[in-house]
Design a protein around this motif. Sequence first.
Motif, PDB file in Angstrom:
ATOM      1  N   GLU A  46       0.516  -1.722   0.001  1.00 30.16           N
ATOM      2  CA  GLU A  46      -0.339   0.246  -0.345  1.00 30.16           C
ATOM      3  C   GLU A  46       1.148   1.164  -0.018  1.00 30.16           C
ATOM      4  N   LEU A  47       2.231   1.760   1.383  1.00 35.72           N
ATOM      5  CA  LEU A  47       3.495   2.110   0.658  1.00 35.72           C
ATOM      6  C   LEU A  47       3.291   2.569  -0.646  1.00 35.72           C
ATOM      7  N   LEU A  48       3.647   1.341  -1.353  1.00 35.82           N
ATOM      8  CA  LEU A  48       4.114   1.605  -2.569  1.00 35.82           C
ATOM      9  C   LEU A  48       3.707   2.141  -3.602  1.00 35.82           C
ATOM     10  N   TRP A  49       2.008   1.610  -3.296  1.00 35.15           N
ATOM     11  CA  TRP A  49       1.376   2.195  -4.600  1.00 35.15           C
ATOM     12  C   TRP A  49       0.804   3.880  -4.465  1.00 35.15           C
ATOM     13  N   SER A  50       1.010   4.262  -3.010  1.00 36.97           N
ATOM     14  CA  SER A  50       0.650   5.800  -2.616  1.00 36.97           C
ATOM     15  C   SER A  50       2.027   6.646  -3.021  1.00 36.97           C
ATOM     16  N   ALA A  51       3.530   5.794  -2.947  1.00 36.92           N
ATOM     17  CA  ALA A  51       4.844   6.215  -3.470  1.00 36.92           C
ATOM     18  C   ALA A  51       4.315   6.371  -5.096  1.00 36.92           C
ATOM     19  N   ILE A  77      -6.824  14.864 -17.297  1.00 40.59           N
ATOM     20  CA  ILE A  77      -7.668  13.858 -17.652  1.00 40.59           C
ATOM     21  C   ILE A  77      -6.240  13.116 -16.328  1.00 40.59           C
ATOM     22  N   ALA A  78      -4.619  13.038 -16.965  1.00 39.57           N
ATOM     23  CA  ALA A  78      -4.128  11.115 -16.833  1.00 39.57           C
ATOM     24  C   ALA A  78      -4.212  12.441 -14.719  1.00 39.57           C
ATOM     25  N   ILE A  79      -4.098  13.389 -14.644  1.00 46.24           N
ATOM     26  CA  ILE A  79      -4.445  13.686 -12.888  1.00 46.24           C
ATOM     27  C   ILE A  79      -5.140  12.925 -12.427  1.00 46.24           C
ATOM     28  N   LEU A  80      -6.831  13.044 -13.040  1.00 45.65           N
ATOM     29  CA  LEU A  80      -7.768  12.468 -11.743  1.00 45.65           C
ATOM     30  C   LEU A  80      -8.091  11.049 -12.515  1.00 45.65           C
ATOM     31  N   VAL A  81      -7.073  10.355 -13.608  1.00 43.59           N
ATOM     32  CA  VAL A  81      -7.079   8.885 -13.113  1.00 43.59           C
ATOM     33  C   VAL A  81      -5.719   8.389 -11.946  1.00 43.59           C
ATOM     34  N   ILE A  82      -5.024   9.079 -11.726  1.00 42.99           N
ATOM     35  CA  ILE A  82      -4.390   8.638 -11.032  1.00 42.99           C
ATOM     36  C   ILE A  82      -4.630   9.471  -9.222  1.00 42.99           C
ATOM     37  N   GLY A  83      -6.120  10.308  -9.199  1.00 45.53           N
ATOM     38  CA  GLY A  83      -6.380  10.285  -8.690  1.00 45.53           C
ATOM     39  C   GLY A  83      -8.252   9.419  -8.044  1.00 45.53           C
ATOM     40  N   SER A  84      -8.298   8.842  -9.467  1.00 45.01           N
ATOM     41  CA  SER A  84      -9.106   7.821  -9.562  1.00 45.01           C
ATOM     42  C   SER A  84      -8.673   6.962  -8.843  1.00 45.01           C
ATOM     43  N   VAL A  85      -7.697   6.473  -9.003  1.00 43.42           N
ATOM     44  CA  VAL A  85      -6.926   4.292  -8.746  1.00 43.42           C
ATOM     45  C   VAL A  85      -6.326   4.617  -7.643  1.00 43.42           C
ATOM     46  N   PRO A  91      -9.005   7.788   1.241  1.00 42.06           N
ATOM     47  CA  PRO A  91      -9.669   9.110   0.599  1.00 42.06           C
ATOM     48  C   PRO A  91      -9.234   9.848   1.026  1.00 42.06           C
ATOM     49  N   THR A  92      -8.418  10.069   1.271  1.00 41.28           N
ATOM     50  CA  THR A  92      -6.989  12.282   0.451  1.00 41.28           C
ATOM     51  C   THR A  92      -6.933  11.782  -0.545  1.00 41.28           C
ATOM     52  N   ALA A  93      -6.852  10.723  -1.934  1.00 40.69           N
ATOM     53  CA  ALA A  93      -6.798  10.717  -2.781  1.00 40.69           C
ATOM     54  C   ALA A  93      -7.096  11.773  -3.734  1.00 40.69           C
ATOM     55  N   ASN A  94      -8.771  12.081  -2.909  1.00 39.85           N
ATOM     56  CA  ASN A  94      -9.334  13.867  -3.100  1.00 39.85           C
ATOM     57  C   ASN A  94      -8.774  15.347  -3.290  1.00 39.85           C
ATOM     58  N   THR A  95      -6.783  15.206  -2.997  1.00 39.61           N
ATOM     59  CA  THR A  95      -6.083  16.121  -3.173  1.00 39.61           C
ATOM     60  C   THR A  95      -5.971  15.693  -4.595  1.00 39.61           C
ATOM     61  N   PHE A  96      -5.681  14.745  -5.079  1.00 35.26           N
ATOM     62  CA  PHE A  96      -5.680  15.157  -6.822  1.00 35.26           C
ATOM     63  C   PHE A  96      -6.873  16.123  -7.590  1.00 35.26           C
ATOM     64  N   PHE A  97      -7.873  15.519  -7.194  1.00 31.69           N
ATOM     65  CA  PHE A  97      -9.019  16.007  -7.844  1.00 31.69           C
ATOM     66  C   PHE A  97      -8.856  17.252  -7.366  1.00 31.69           C
ATOM     67  N   ILE A  98      -8.280  18.001  -6.317  1.00 30.46           N
ATOM     68  CA  ILE A  98      -8.300  19.076  -5.959  1.00 30.46           C
ATOM     69  C   ILE A  98      -7.215  20.606  -6.754  1.00 30.46           C
ATOM     70  N   TYR A  99      -5.938  19.312  -7.350  1.00 28.75           N
ATOM     71  CA  TYR A  99      -5.660  19.474  -8.278  1.00 28.75           C
ATOM     72  C   TYR A  99      -6.053  20.243  -9.865  1.00 28.75           C
ATOM     73  N   ALA A 100      -6.297  19.047 -10.189  1.00 30.01           N
ATOM     74  CA  ALA A 100      -6.940  18.781 -11.101  1.00 30.01           C
ATOM     75  C   ALA A 100      -7.965  20.037 -11.596  1.00 30.01           C
ATOM     76  N   GLY A 101      -8.997  20.329 -10.383  1.00 35.63           N
ATOM     77  CA  GLY A 101      -9.903  21.474 -10.617  1.00 35.63           C
ATOM     78  C   GLY A 101      -9.177  22.766 -11.282  1.00 35.63           C
ATOM     79  N   ALA A 102      -8.259  22.336  -9.500  1.00 32.92           N
ATOM     80  CA  ALA A 102      -7.758  23.902  -9.956  1.00 32.92           C
ATOM     81  C   ALA A 102      -6.499  23.980 -11.773  1.00 32.92           C
ATOM     82  N   MET A 103      -6.505  23.270 -11.813  1.00 32.21           N
ATOM     83  CA  MET A 103      -5.836  23.091 -13.630  1.00 32.21           C
ATOM     84  C   MET A 103      -5.827  23.900 -14.666  1.00 32.21           C
TER      85      MET A 103
END
Length: 382
Positions: A46-51, A77-85, A91-103
């Motif tokens: 799990e730590l490896l996947w998060s890294a 779209i690439a950031i959304l894919v990373i965030g979705s996986v 649940p803290t993967a919502n950080t990636f979606f926030i970055y995608a919205g900012a972009m």
Amino acid sequence: MNKVLRKLDNWLLPRNLSEPMTPYLLLIYLPFFFVPVAMTYQQPLELLWSALATLAFLLVYFRCYWAPNHQLIHHIIAILVIGSVAALLSPTANTFFIYAGAMCSRLKSVKFAVTIIFGILLWMVAISFVFKLSVYFYVPGLTFTAIIGLMNTYQYALQQNKQALILSRKETQRLAKVAERERIARDLHDLIGHTFSVITIKADLAGRLLDKDLAKARVEIKQLEDIARDALSQVREVVSGYRTSDLLSELANAKNVFAGVDIDFTYHFDNLDEQHIDLVSSANKELAIVLRELVTNILRHAKASNVSVTLKKVNEQIVLTVHDDGQGFEQTSRSGFGIQGIEERIRQLGGSVQIKSGGGFKGTLTEIVLPISEREPLYATN
């Protein structure tokens, strides 16, 4: 070490960024994803996947700054894919979606950016429903993605409009310079062409009269001298811009000049019926020259952030007041700021100049008083 960091910076980000440190500062939110994962999950996989998710995000994130606006959607779209996986992991993967919205702010249009932001929100709702994700994922994710995405889009649009206005102002200034050159060239052509034709005729006539009638020849030579002097005076007027110099034009020019250096400039007409102020043309020109001199002094010496001009009628007199909030000057050094020349110009027209500066007074206040004439109205419409 510094060389290594500089090379890494050159590889990560392009050199044409107006704020080169901002992309690094924005990464302050990334630990919101990685740190909770590292603290909660103890499984090495799990730590490896998060890294790997973090690393993949960083690669896409920095490539966003290299991508042109019309290609940015692919990186989002690439950031959304990373965030979705990653959302399946934490649940803290919502950080990636926030970055995608900012972009989304850099997309080709505001309408398209807002559409993509709402598309991201719908996608978060969809994967939350399908995979039964935690409320800690979609509630803060939806909230902050919408807020940050829309705010960034709004601010970016304002910045683009500001840059467009600055560009438009510069283009207007360039066109004004071209128009002024063309005006001077046209006036000089008309003036010199006519004058030299008259001078040629007069010189030819004077030459033929020298042997026949010396008295008439002297008259023609004297007229020739007068024509040359008058032509010289007219050429000076054309070059100096006296033909178009007036107070209202100088006010408009001052506003444009101050806007170019981020100084707030305002002017208004007080105690006037918005019809006209009677002012002799010579006084009009002198006030324009004086205002130009005061504007130059403020730009060179005052270090002001606000300048105001008031034109008013008081007891059959025109009062021009110029006030800036700069550093001012001591009265003993006033001659170094061209004040003496201003006083001489106004005194020749029967007016007066009062200057207040230094001694605890904030900035500089210049008050110029001129008598009103019944001739030649200066139209004053604000």
